[in-house]
Design a protein around this motif. Structure first.
Motif, PDB file in Angstrom:
ATOM      1  N   SER A  82       0.807  -1.218   0.000  1.00  0.00           N
ATOM      2  CA  SER A  82       0.000   0.000   0.000  1.00  0.00           C
ATOM      3  C   SER A  82       0.846   1.276   0.000  1.00  0.00           C
ATOM      4  CB  SER A  82      -0.945   0.010   1.198  1.00  0.00           C
ATOM      5  OG  SER A  82      -0.224  -0.103   2.413  1.00  0.00           O
ATOM      6  N   ILE A  83       1.909   1.320   0.786  1.00  0.00           N
ATOM      7  CA  ILE A  83       2.737   2.532   0.850  1.00  0.00           C
ATOM      8  C   ILE A  83       3.521   2.719  -0.441  1.00  0.00           C
ATOM      9  CG2 ILE A  83       4.683   3.633   2.025  1.00  0.00           C
ATOM     10  CD1 ILE A  83       3.676   2.467   4.630  1.00  0.00           C
ATOM     11  N   LEU A  84       4.089   1.628  -0.963  1.00  0.00           N
ATOM     12  CA  LEU A  84       4.792   1.727  -2.244  1.00  0.00           C
ATOM     13  C   LEU A  84       3.836   2.142  -3.358  1.00  0.00           C
ATOM     14  CD1 LEU A  84       7.211  -1.357  -2.232  1.00  0.00           C
ATOM     15  CD2 LEU A  84       7.773   1.056  -1.931  1.00  0.00           C
ATOM     16  N   GLY A  85       2.609   1.639  -3.307  1.00  0.00           N
ATOM     17  CA  GLY A  85       1.625   1.988  -4.318  1.00  0.00           C
ATOM     18  C   GLY A  85       1.171   3.427  -4.245  1.00  0.00           C
ATOM     19  N   GLY A  86       1.362   4.074  -3.092  1.00  0.00           N
ATOM     20  CA  GLY A  86       0.944   5.462  -2.934  1.00  0.00           C
ATOM     21  C   GLY A  86       2.055   6.474  -3.140  1.00  0.00           C
TER      22      GLY A  86
END
Length: 199
Positions: A82-86
């Motif tokens: 989720s953090i990498l995707g954001g």
């Protein structure tokens, strides 16, 4: 603690992601139900029909276990990236990193709530009445929710520093599944389900 507008952002983005996900397929929201259902069918065919290891009320027990497990598995798995995707959004405007796994947690919670409601309706129609054990249900769900939140936030925080953990995470979840009682549900007798759902 997140400011009010960040909580609103989490809510809005979760809502937007749910609508976007439903719009991507012709069956939309039905996939939230079909996903655990198809997963259950595989186990029912293998253990219940082919190996003939299923017991009475095997289907009900299988549904209960898989619905709860899929909530756990999907949230932790989706939250890992989720953090990498954001990163794209974070490069444009300041957003606390915790927002992204919280969006995943809320999104999968909504999906689980929808599927769980249908599961409870099925159990009532299948003849499992409301018993005293239902009083413990909110606490059991709360404990699982706290576990899911803790693991999801932990994995989401580690993956940006250890990207390979994202792939290892999926394999670890598979190992946990095969170690759980869900996989061995073919050994469970009718009394297990009856003790929980019969008055």
């Amino acid at each position: 603690m997140l400011a009010k507008h960040y909580l609103q952002l989490v809510t809005y983005k979760a809502y937007a992601d749910l609508r976007s996900e439903a719009a991507k397929t012709s069956m939309g929201f039905l996939w939230w139900v079909l996903d655990p259902l198809l997963f259950m069918v595989i186990f029912y065919v293998v253990f219940g029909l082919i190996m003939k290891r299923g017991t009475e009320n095997f289907l009900s027990f299988l549904l209960i276990g898989l619905v709860a497990w899929r909530w756990f598995q999907n949230t932790v798995s989706h939250g890992a990236n989720s953090i990498l995707g954001g990163r794209g959004l974070m490069h444009q405007v300041y957003v606390p990193k915790v927002v992204f796994p919280l969006v995943i947690i809320l999104t999968d919670l909504v999906k689980f709530s929808f599927v769980f409601s249908i599961l409870l309706l099925y159990l009532l129609l299948a003849g499992f009445g409301v018993g005293h054990a239902y009083l413990a249900l909110p606490l059991v769900l709360l404990v699982q929710f706290v576990l899911i939140v803790g693991l999801t936030l932990l994995v989401a925080a580690l993956v940006p520093f250890l990207p390979d953990l994202k792939f290892l995470n999926d394999h670890l979840l598979h190992v946990l599944f095969y170690m759980s009682g869900i996989f061995f549900c073919r050994l469970v007798h009718r009394r297990t389900v009856s003790a929980v759902f019969l008055p």
